[in-house]
Structures are given as structure tokens and as C-alpha cells.
Scaffold this motif. Structure first.
Motif, PDB file in Angstrom:
ATOM      1  N   PHE A   1     -11.612  -4.899  -1.881  1.00 23.05           N
ATOM      2  CA  PHE A   1     -10.480  -4.389  -1.104  1.00 23.05           C
ATOM      3  C   PHE A   1     -10.773  -4.455   0.390  1.00 23.05           C
ATOM      4  O   PHE A   1      -9.976  -4.967   1.186  1.00 23.05           O
ATOM      5  N   TRP A   2     -11.929  -3.954   0.793  1.00 30.95           N
ATOM      6  CA  TRP A   2     -12.241  -3.906   2.223  1.00 30.95           C
ATOM      7  C   TRP A   2     -12.584  -5.285   2.782  1.00 30.95           C
ATOM      8  O   TRP A   2     -12.380  -5.542   3.973  1.00 30.95           O
TER       9      TRP A   2
ATOM     10  N   TYR B   1       0.834  -1.205   0.000  1.00 31.61           N
ATOM     11  CA  TYR B   1       0.000   0.000   0.000  1.00 31.61           C
ATOM     12  C   TYR B   1       0.868   1.254   0.000  1.00 31.61           C
ATOM     13  O   TYR B   1       0.614   2.216  -0.734  1.00 31.61           O
TER      14      TYR B   1
ATOM     15  N   ASP C   1      -8.289  -9.927  -5.691  1.00 32.23           N
ATOM     16  CA  ASP C   1      -7.838  -8.535  -5.833  1.00 32.23           C
ATOM     17  C   ASP C   1      -6.540  -8.459  -6.625  1.00 32.23           C
ATOM     18  O   ASP C   1      -6.380  -7.597  -7.497  1.00 32.23           O
TER      19      ASP C   1
ATOM     20  N   TYR D   1     -13.940  -1.549  -7.187  1.00 31.60           N
ATOM     21  CA  TYR D   1     -13.734  -2.812  -6.472  1.00 31.60           C
ATOM     22  C   TYR D   1     -13.485  -2.572  -4.975  1.00 31.60           C
ATOM     23  O   TYR D   1     -12.844  -3.386  -4.322  1.00 31.60           O
ATOM     24  N   TRP D   2     -14.029  -1.495  -4.462  1.00 34.16           N
ATOM     25  CA  TRP D   2     -13.821  -1.170  -3.046  1.00 34.16           C
ATOM     26  C   TRP D   2     -14.309  -2.291  -2.137  1.00 34.16           C
ATOM     27  O   TRP D   2     -13.715  -2.567  -1.100  1.00 34.16           O
ATOM     28  N   TRP D   3     -15.365  -2.969  -2.524  1.00 37.82           N
ATOM     29  CA  TRP D   3     -15.937  -4.041  -1.694  1.00 37.82           C
ATOM     30  C   TRP D   3     -14.960  -5.204  -1.558  1.00 37.82           C
ATOM     31  O   TRP D   3     -14.851  -5.818  -0.491  1.00 37.82           O
TER      32      TRP D   3
ATOM     33  N   ALA E   1      -7.755   1.432  -5.248  1.00 39.13           N
ATOM     34  CA  ALA E   1      -8.522   0.204  -5.024  1.00 39.13           C
ATOM     35  C   ALA E   1      -9.471   0.360  -3.845  1.00 39.13           C
ATOM     36  O   ALA E   1     -10.563  -0.212  -3.830  1.00 39.13           O
ATOM     37  N   ALA E   2      -9.047   1.134  -2.843  1.00 36.87           N
ATOM     38  CA  ALA E   2      -9.872   1.306  -1.639  1.00 36.87           C
ATOM     39  C   ALA E   2     -11.124   2.116  -1.905  1.00 36.87           C
ATOM     40  O   ALA E   2     -12.123   1.978  -1.185  1.00 36.87           O
ATOM     41  N   THR E   3     -11.082   2.970  -2.936  1.00 35.78           N
ATOM     42  CA  THR E   3     -12.227   3.851  -3.196  1.00 35.78           C
ATOM     43  C   THR E   3     -12.844   3.636  -4.573  1.00 35.78           C
ATOM     44  O   THR E   3     -13.839   4.271  -4.904  1.00 35.78           O
ATOM     45  N   GLY E   4     -12.255   2.743  -5.380  1.00 36.49           N
ATOM     46  CA  GLY E   4     -12.729   2.533  -6.744  1.00 36.49           C
ATOM     47  C   GLY E   4     -13.884   1.552  -6.827  1.00 36.49           C
ATOM     48  O   GLY E   4     -14.509   1.204  -5.809  1.00 36.49           O
TER      49      GLY E   4
END
Length: 465
Positions: free
Chosen positions: A348-349, A319, A391, A344-346, A339-342
């Protein structure tokens, strides 16, 4: 008392004041008794998944891999995600068996047999995906170094995919020999207790003429050490080689030297979680609470804490590099602010929560010594490790260097069906194994009864008070 002395302050590895005869009876009982309703229900459910998955594989072979959700940008998707996930799950078995044998860790004796079986069954599932992904499975033998009489040598030895063939086939071969060799004394035990001629013939064949003589035991122990020495490098080499599929490429986010140690730590992390899942079920169904004790469960949870810490450091490093590089291409790798906000955020988290946040609960003794909590967290870790592989592959490929080729991956029902089929196949193999093979190495347990049995440790403690 002769032999190795073990401090009485250590918890006993065998509880319940067992004798040698008790160990034999308890380990043989699941094989000799009729299967219960729960086992049959589980087998039928697993068979349904397996048949459905087999149908999806047949449809894929007949139609082509266009039946999957792949596209021109994401040409690795659900299939290679599952391949890496299954190889990772198959990692803990050889570690428990080989590495801990060399370090003389006696707690492995109650868990190594099922862990080894899990390794072999998981590698079988992993091998399914690259073969289908070739598209033309009938020429899959081209990946092997064939004699020149077959024509030109098709293998491209510069390809990491070919390295996978050698690493995984070697791993499978050594693990199978190691597992089967450890079963021989137990096969002889079942053979001597057999009640029907047919059962006796089968286990006589499997026991390879084992008679329990001193020379048999000497050769058994020597060969165990030799195979452990062969298998130990494989623990580190196999998933390192799998990581080369990514690390030797020029794809953004993949071209990373941290991948080999990171993949190995992640594989042991997910492998131990799967061992916990299977052992807790076998412990309850087969009534093996006196042999797979809370001490074993806690020790394995501590290994999960250790490898989870390694994975956390790797996540933080990836990261940080993604952010610090300032590269617009690195800003949408599998561990990056993008990735955290794009889109595919789901995913990533899910990765962060399942692999970093929830396993941290094992730092609390009350949690890591709780059976239900351990079972739930082990399942969550395996889900999280699947998301990690998803991911790495899908997020990194979904944003190419050309914005015109950016795309999203959507799995089809065939993708999901093949994956569910491998879970069903794995479950079928494990259920049949639990009904035909001793799930614990009873011969090894007997060797430590007088130093790690509850009765004998109590006597030692009384003498030294």
C-alpha cells in the motif's frame, strides 16, 4: 517564408543548427555504424533474462499453474498483475502518435516512433500472461470466434476476458499498421544509403516502392489521419475494457464505476513514464540530444503531472468510499485503512509513495528539467504502477467474504522468472529495433525544420524584434 508560422518565443524543437543532410546522417548513424560495447552488454543481459523466463514458462506449461503462488482464494496473482501492467505501458505510444497528431502537436515527432515501438512490444508481453493462465495453452484459440466448421462456438461473449481479446488484438493490429506505415519513408532513406546488396534488398522490400513523389506523400498523410482517427478511440477503449475484468465482478473493491477512467489515466501515466525511461537511454546512446531536447522531456513530464493528478483523485475517491461506506468488507480493499495497516501495508505505502509523493516533485521546474531526476522518477512511477495493479488484485482477493478462506499470496521463483523473462524479451525487441529501424521519424522532422529549427527560429526572432 511560406507555410505555418510559429512564434519565435517557443523553444525550437530541433537544436544544433541542423540542415536536412544533418538530420539524415544523425538518424541513420545508429543503423549504419557498428554497435558499441554497451549495446552488446545490454543485449546479452536481456537475452539471459529472456531465456530464463522462457524456461520458467516451459516449466509452467509442463507442470501446470500450480507452479505459481496461486491458491484457492487468490486465483489471480502475479500473472494478471503483470498483464495489466504491460497493457498500461503500451498505452502512451498510440496516444503520442494518434491523439497528438490529430491535435497537430509537433513535439511528438521526435518521440512518437519509439513510443509506437514500445506499445507493440509491451502488448506482446501482455498477451503472454492470459494465455499461460488458461493452463492449457494448446487450446488458447478457443477465445477467438471460430467458424462453426470447427465445432461449437466456444467463446463466451458475456465474459470481459473475451472482450479483452478483441480490444487488445484490435489495438495491436492498428498500432502495428500505424507504426509500420510511418516507417516507410525512413526505410526508403536507409535503402538509398545501403552499402551492401543484402541490406538494400531488405530495405527495398520494407519500403514498399516508396519514391517520395507528391502522390506518395499525399496518400501517406491521408492514411496517417485515417489511422489516427481509428486509433484515438482505442486509447480510451482498450484499458477501459481491461478494467471491465474487475468492474463487472461482484468482488469487494472491484465493483466500481470509477475503474474505466481511472485505468485509462493510470495507463497513460505509466506509459509516459516508460517512454521517458526508454527515450532518455536512446537519447544518450544514439546521440540524439539535438532532436530529443529538454523541451520534449519537460512537456512529457507535464503530461505525467496531469495524468498523475487524475490518478491521485481516483485514489482519494477509492480511499474515501472504503472508509465512508462503513462496510467491514470494504475496509480491506486495496485503498482503505485496512490495507494501510494490514499485512500488505508495504505494498500500500509503496503505491502511495511511488505514484503520489515522488511524482509531485515534477511540479518544480528544476526537477522536471533535470535528466537524472526525470529518469529516476520515471522508473519509480513504473514500480509504483506495478504495485497498484498488485494491490488491486492481491489485496482485494486476500480477504474473502468468509474469514475461513482468508489467505496470503506468496510468489514463487517461477512467478518472478516469468515476469523477468518478459522484461528481457521486451528489452531484446527494443534493442534490436534501435539497431535496425530509425528511432526518430526523420521525414517528419524535416517537415518542421524551417519553423522549429534553432537556426530558423533565430532568424524569425531577429525579424520581429
Amino acid at each position: 517564408m511560406s507555410g505555418h508560422y510559429e512564434a519565435p518565443i517557443r523553444e525550437p524543437l530541433i537544436i544544433g543548427h541542423k540542415t536536412y543532410h544533418d538530420i539524415t546522417e544523425d538518424i541513420a548513424r545508429p543503423i549504419e555504424e557498428r554497435a558499441g560495447k554497451l549495446w552488446w552488454v545490454s543485449l546479452y543481459a536481456a537475452l539471459v533474462l529472456f531465456i530464463y523466463g522462457f524456461g520458467c514458462i516451459a516449466y509452467t506449461i509442463g507442470t501446470g499453474i500450480g507452479a505459481w503462488g496461486l491458491n484457492r482464494t487468490i486465483n489471480w496473482g502475479w500473472d494478471i498483475t503483470n498483464f495489466v501492467w504491460w497493457v498500461g505501458i503500451g498505452h502512451a505510444g498510440t496516444l503520442i502518435s494518434a491523439v497528438l497528431l490529430l491535435f497537430r502537436q509537433r513535439w511528438r515527432m521526435s518521440v512518437n516512433r519509439s513510443a509506437e515501438a514500445m506499445t507493440i512490444f509491451a502488448v506482446v508481453q501482455a498477451a503472454i500472461f492470459p494465455v499461460i493462465h488458461m493452463g492449457r495453452v494448446w487450446v488458447g484459440y478457443w477465445v477467438f470466434p471460430l467458424p462453426n466448421q470447427f465445432g461449437s462456438l466456444w467463446g463466451n461473449f458475456n465474459s470481459p476476458l473475451l472482450w479483452d481479446v478483441f480490444a487488445i488484438s484490435t489495438y495491436f493490429s492498428v498500432s502495428t499498421v500505424f507504426w509500420f506505415m510511418g516507417l516507410i519513408p525512413d526505410f526508403a532513406m536507409i535503402r538509398d544509403r545501403a552499402k551492401t546488396p543484402w541490406t538494400r534488398k531488405i530495405y527495398t522490400f520494407l519500403a514498399f516502392g516508396w519514391g517520395g513523389k507528391a502522390k506518395h506523400w499525399q496518400r501517406f498523410e491521408e492514411l496517417s489521419l485515417v489511422l489516427a482517427g481509428l486509433a484515438t478511440p482505442l486509447v480510451f477503449s482498450v484499458h477501459t475494457t481491461v478494467s471491465f475484468d474487475f468492474a463487472t465482478s461482484v468482488i469487494k473493491g472491484w465493483h466500481s464505476t470509477i475503474y474505466p477512467p481511472y485505468f485509462v489515466a493510470g495507463a497513460i501515466f505509466s506509459g509516459f513514464a516508460m517512454v521517458q525511461t526508454l527515450l532518455l537511454i536512446a537519447r544518450k546512446v544514439c546521440h540524439l540530444e539535438d532532436y530529443i531536447t529538454m523541451y520534449h522531456i519537460e512537456i512529457m513530464n507535464i503530461v505525467i503531472i496531469l495524468t498523475g493528478g487524475m490518478v491521485t483523485v481516483a485514489y482519494a475517491t477509492e480511499y474515501f468510499i472504503g472508509w465512508y461506506s462503513g462496510s467491514r468488507y470494504e475496509d480491506f480493499t486495496y485503498l482503505s485503512p485496512g490495507a494501510a495497516t494490514g499485512p500488505y501495508w508495504w505494498a500500500f505505502w509503496s503505491l502511495i509513495i511511488c505514484n503520489l509523493v515522488i511524482p509531485a516533485l515534477f511540479w518544480f521546474k528544476r526537477i522536471r528539467t533535470n535528466i537524472i531526476a526525470t529518469f529516476i522518477i520515471a522508473l519509480i512511477i513504473n514500480i509504483g504502477m506495478w504495485f497498484e495493479r498488485f494491490d488491486i488484485i492481491v489485496i482485494n482477493l486476500s480477504r474473502d467474504y468468509l474469514p475461513g478462506s482468508w489467505t496470503m499470496f506468496k510468489p514463487t521463483i517461477i512467478d518472478v522468472g516469468v515476469y523477468l523473462g518478459t522484461i528481457g524479451f521486451f528489452s531484446v525487441l527494443f534493442l534490436l529495433y534501435a539497431r535496425t529501424f530509425p528511432v526518430i521519424a526523420q521525414a517528419e522532422l524535416k517537415s518542421i525544420l524551417k519553423i522549429s529549427g534553432e537556426t530558423y527560429k533565430a532568424k524569425e526572432g531577429d525579424e520581429h524584434h
